[in-house]
Design a protein around this motif. Structure first.
Motif, PDB file in Angstrom:
ATOM      1  N   SER A   1      51.747  37.966 113.210  1.00  0.00           N
ATOM      2  CA  SER A   1      50.995  39.172 112.884  1.00  0.00           C
ATOM      3  C   SER A   1      51.561  40.337 113.684  1.00  0.00           C
ATOM      4  CB  SER A   1      49.505  38.980 113.176  1.00  0.00           C
ATOM      5  OG  SER A   1      49.307  38.684 114.549  1.00  0.00           O
TER       6      SER A   1
ATOM      7  N   ASP B   1      50.625  37.499 108.539  1.00  0.00           N
ATOM      8  CA  ASP B   1      49.521  38.460 108.550  1.00  0.00           C
ATOM      9  C   ASP B   1      50.003  39.812 109.080  1.00  0.00           C
ATOM     10  OD1 ASP B   1      47.132  39.768 108.557  1.00  0.00           O
ATOM     11  OD2 ASP B   1      46.225  38.627 110.185  1.00  0.00           O
TER      12      ASP B   1
ATOM     13  N   THR C   1      48.498  42.765 107.984  1.00  0.00           N
ATOM     14  CA  THR C   1      47.499  43.554 107.265  1.00  0.00           C
ATOM     15  C   THR C   1      47.380  44.989 107.760  1.00  0.00           C
ATOM     16  OG1 THR C   1      45.848  42.564 108.745  1.00  0.00           O
ATOM     17  CG2 THR C   1      46.095  41.589 106.564  1.00  0.00           C
ATOM     18  N   THR C   2      47.908  45.311 108.902  1.00  0.00           N
ATOM     19  CA  THR C   2      47.864  46.698 109.386  1.00  0.00           C
ATOM     20  C   THR C   2      49.231  47.357 109.299  1.00  0.00           C
ATOM     21  OG1 THR C   2      48.274  45.985 111.663  1.00  0.00           O
ATOM     22  CG2 THR C   2      45.983  46.138 110.952  1.00  0.00           C
TER      23      THR C   2
ATOM     24  N   SER D   1      51.442  38.456 102.585  1.00  0.00           N
ATOM     25  CA  SER D   1      51.484  38.826 103.997  1.00  0.00           C
ATOM     26  C   SER D   1      50.636  40.044 104.323  1.00  0.00           C
ATOM     27  CB  SER D   1      52.937  39.092 104.434  1.00  0.00           C
ATOM     28  OG  SER D   1      53.664  37.884 104.439  1.00  0.00           O
ATOM     29  N   GLY D   2      49.890  40.558 103.325  1.00  0.00           N
ATOM     30  CA  GLY D   2      48.941  41.630 103.600  1.00  0.00           C
ATOM     31  C   GLY D   2      49.545  42.987 103.873  1.00  0.00           C
TER      32      GLY D   2
ATOM     33  N   VAL E   1      50.488  46.763 103.492  1.00  0.00           N
ATOM     34  CA  VAL E   1      49.764  47.868 102.861  1.00  0.00           C
ATOM     35  C   VAL E   1      50.712  49.054 102.710  1.00  0.00           C
ATOM     36  CG1 VAL E   1      47.564  47.112 103.824  1.00  0.00           C
ATOM     37  CG2 VAL E   1      48.943  48.751 105.088  1.00  0.00           C
TER      38      VAL E   1
ATOM     39  N   ASN F   1      50.228  41.426  97.943  1.00  0.00           N
ATOM     40  CA  ASN F   1      50.033  42.318  99.075  1.00  0.00           C
ATOM     41  C   ASN F   1      49.103  43.438  98.621  1.00  0.00           C
ATOM     42  OD1 ASN F   1      51.823  41.465 101.473  1.00  0.00           O
ATOM     43  ND2 ASN F   1      53.236  41.308  99.752  1.00  0.00           N
TER      44      ASN F   1
END
Length: 800
Positions: A102, A126, A128-129, A150-151, A153, A174
């Motif tokens: 992450s 991960d 996500t940010t 893998s999230g 953005v 994603n």
């Protein structure tokens, strides 16, 4: 002697010569193939340094990481897990799939200084940010890029289109936004998967025009719009094109295919594409899967067009504006030899298509059409895995020609709901092998539930008999092997109790027995797997005392029964030593932490509302109306941020409405009427939208939306004065005694004298008759006047 000595000399000479020769050769071989090659394949220091820097930039979960976690200063980095090198010790492969990584990959990450990298896989991690960096163009040798699941953005990085060596691009699942760049310079691309993102915009003819090597293009589950460029269908190497679940619209232009394309799988389902289905779809004999469902295709379609698709296995035309014609279908000459899946839901069918003897057909959906009459017997031998004939006008079931021909796999799903089937459930169904799903809901079936449907797990997953006229009891024959997940017999005329053997169904998720005439106590024997329990509108009674909990329960509806008992708040701390739970609803925090709906209305519950309901943060609907609940509304309800409907009406609640309720911005339905609430109605953006009906019959409530202002002066209530020691007023006593004596004389006279009694009650009857006669006459007159007035108003509206 001299000759023999000379021979011995020659022997030893050649022996040592060959010995040293082979020793030298062996040494050279070992040095070259072991030492030299080993040194050439050893990781370069700068590559190791970059890998360790990359590791320090990210966070990893040591419990799930198998390779990344073991990278350290010691050892050769080329033999680290997930790392591959070329013969010069330069890193070319990073396979860190599902390594629990992450964090954020920055624009200046050391990853982009591994310039010899050709394969990079970071899927199933991960981020996500994190946005996908724009620096991938600094990896000119990159041929494989895997960033799926893998999230990531943010916008789709346009610099990916500059990777001219790219062969496979995986960015699915994603949260990428923005539009897709043109990949016309990436001529080596063979595989593109951008599905399950939030991409927008349209596709132009340049996007993939020059990708002559492209074999798979998946853009499904995005928000792409506009028309579909027709050149996509003619890409020479394209085998699989998936544009489903987008917002593509318009018509697909017709054109002639000059050369046979390799397109075998085409999925355009769930878009807004209109017009006629193009003929060129049926000019490719290699077509294997054709999915066009859930669009706006219109016009008439001859189903025999698919005869030209000799390899076709799946055809989906459901939910368009099509009228599918099946009259010219013929199975002669081996038509449709590979057809295994056919979806023709909502296709204006009036007759069954001729599908008899299709040996490979296992999935058939003819739902939501105009099929009528009996279900043909051949259909039982044709659809071997999935049969959906729901929402038609079917009235009966023909018996199959061969009982052995009924599918023998336990996962067979049959949907016959929302038809006009009558009579008892056919006995020949019990001669078949077990079903996975049997749905006979919303028909006119009568009789009792055949025990075979219950016994020996005949239906292994879903049994739905809802909305019929079935009577009798539920057979108590659920076997120990029961794998049932959904049991729905609601809206029938069943009697008796919920069978105790239902506890054998350890995988049970949904139980719906509502709207019957069932009785008995709360079914405590139900398994722990339960998520939805509906007992509404029966004759259940008693308390809710059980010795176990249902940790996964999300919907509970026991309304309109005769349940009773106290819901007064008790202790809510976890107590594993507790032998039983006196009231299930009291232990809501422990038992039902994931509730989304609770309906306990129209019972006989009493006491306080449990404060612990406020801990059910996933609660969407709460209905406790029409009980005898008392005391105040718990302030903890302010924590129910997902609450959309709250009904506490027709109870005996007191106190103020908590200000915390005004913070529930998701609340759309509120009913607190018919209680004894007091004080000012809280103000808030959501509370201002409720009408006065939400608070009616609470006489001491004030404020908007009621017409009672909280600032208006109240009429003072006189307080009782202190008792005084005064003398008795004998005059009042004598007057009261006179009234008592007079009434007593009249009563005694009427009781003892029959003639006076008859005349007295006769006069009373005359007076009563006159009163009610006059009242009735006035009412009849008023009704006649009202009717004449209504007729006049009706005539006026008609003339206008």
């Amino acid at each position: 002697m001299a000759v023999s000595a000379f021979l011995w000399f020659l022997f030893f000479f050649f022996f040592f010569f060959f010995f040293f020769f082979f020793f030298f050769f062996f040494f050279f071989f070992f040095f070259f193939f072991f030492f030299v090659i080993f040194v050439d394949g050893q990781c370069l220091d700068d590559q190791k340094k970059l890998l360790l820097e990359f590791k320090s930039e990210l966070v990893h979960n040591s419990s799930t990481s198998h390779s990344f976690v073991n990278w350290n200063e010691t050892g050769d980095c080329c033999i680290w897990g997930g790392v591959g090198c070329d013969n010069s010790g330069r890193v070319t492969d990073l396979n860190l799939n599902d390594e629990g990584i992450s964090g954020v990959i920055g624009e200046s990450s050391s990853l982009f200084r591994l310039t010899y990298l050709s394969n990079l896989d970071l899927a199933f991690n991960d981020f996500t940010t994190s946005e996908i960096p724009n620096q991938f163009h600094r990896l000119p040798n990159l041929a494989y890029l895997g960033l799926s699941y893998s999230g990531f953005v943010g916008p789709f990085p346009s610099t990916l289109a500059n990777l001219t060596a790219l062969v496979r691009l995986h960015l699915s699942s994603n949260f990428l936004t923005g539009s897709i760049p043109s990949f016309h310079t990436c001529k080596n691309l063979k595989f593109i998967d951008l599905s399950h993102n939030k991409l927008v915009g349209s596709l132009c003819h340049l996007h993939f025009l020059s990708l002559t090597n492209l074999t798979r293009l998946d853009l499904s589950y995005n928000s792409l719009n506009g028309t579909i460029p027709r050149h996509l269908f003619a890409l020479p190497s394209l085998d699989d094109l998936d544009l489903s679940n987008n917002r593509f619209s318009g018509k697909i232009e017709e054109f002639t295919i000059t050369n046979n394309t390799n397109l075998r799988q085409l999925d355009l389902s769930s878009n807004r594409i209109g017009g006629h289905i193009p003929n060129f779809f049926f000019q490719n004999p290699n077509m294997y899967i054709l999915r066009l469902s859930d669009n706006l295709f219109n016009g008439s379609f001859q189903l025999n067009k698919i005869r030209s698709l000799t390899s076709l296995s799946e055809l989906a035309l459901s939910n368009n504006n099509l009228s599918v014609e099946t009259t010219n279908m013929s199975l002669s000459s081996g038509g449709y030899p590979y057809l295994s899946t056919l979806h023709l839901s909502s296709c204006n069918l009036y007759d069954f298509p001729n599908l008899e003897n299709l040996s490979l057909l296992h999935t058939l959906d003819l739902s939501n059409n105009h099929l009528r009459g009996d279900i043909p017997g051949w259909i039982w031998e044709t659809a071997k895995a999935y049969l959906n004939l729901s929402f038609n006008l079917l009235t009966g079931l023909q018996k199959p020609k061969y009982v052995a021909g009924i599918p023998n796999s336990g996962d067979f799903a049959i949907f016959l709901g929302n038809n006009r089937l009558t009579g008892a459930i056919p006995s020949f169904i019990c001669d078949a092998s077990p079903f996975g799903v049997l749905d006979l809901s919303f028909n006119n079936l009568s009789g009792s539930i055949p025990p075979c449907l219950i016994n020996k797990s005949f239906v292994s997953e879903v049994l739905n008999l809802r909305g019929n006229k079935i009577s009798g009891v539920i057979p108590d024959r659920f076997s120990i092997e029961c794998g049932l997940q959904t049991f729905d017999v609601s809206n029938n005329s069943l009697v008796g109790k919920v069978p105790k053997s239902l506890e054998n169904c350890k995988s049970l998720v949904v139980v719906n027995v509502g709207n019957n005439n069932l009785e008995g106590s709360f079914p405590c024997m139900l398994p722990l797997s339960l998520r939805i329990l509906l007992l509404r509108s029966n004759r259940f009674h008693g308390g809710l005392g059980c010795r176990k909990s249902w940790p996964n329960l999300q919907i509970l509806d026991i309304s309109s029964n005769n349940f009773s008992g106290s819901v007064k708040l008790l202790k809510f701390e976890r107590n594993d030593a507790m032998e039983s739970y006196k009231w299930i609803e009291v232990k809501l925090v422990k038992i039902w932490p994931d509730f989304t709906a609770i309906d306990l209305s129209s019972n006989h519950f009493r006491g306080e509302i449990p404060d612990a309901i406020g801990n059910l943060t996933s609660l969407y609907l709460l209905n406790l109306s029409h009980n005898s609940l008392t005391d105040a509304i718990p302030r903890s309800f302010g924590a129910l941020t997902e609450l959309g409907s709250l009904d506490l009406s027709s109870n005996k609640l007191t106190g103020r409405i908590p200000d915390e309720l005004a913070k529930l911005t998701f609340l759309s339905v509120l009913n607190l009427s018919y209680n004894h609430l007091t004080g000012m109605i809280p103000t808030g953006p959501q509370f201002q939208t409720f009408s006065a009906d939400s608070f009616r019959r609470n006489t001491r409530l004030c404020g908007f939306p009621l017409d009672r202002s909280c600032n208006s002066p109240h009429v003072p209530v006189p307080t009782p004065s202190e008792p005084k020691d005064e003398e008795i007023e004998w005059g009042y006593v004598f007057a009261a005694s006179g009234y008592v004596v007079g009434i007593g004389i009249v009563a005694w006279t009427l009781l003892c004298c029959r003639r006076w009694r008859e005349r007295y009650f006769g006069k009373i009857e005359e007076v009563v008759d006159k009163i009610f006669y006059e009242r009735g006459r006035r009412r009849r007159h008023e009704r006649r006047v009202r009717r004449r007035e209504e007729r006049r108003n009706g005539l006026r509206r008609h003339h206008h």
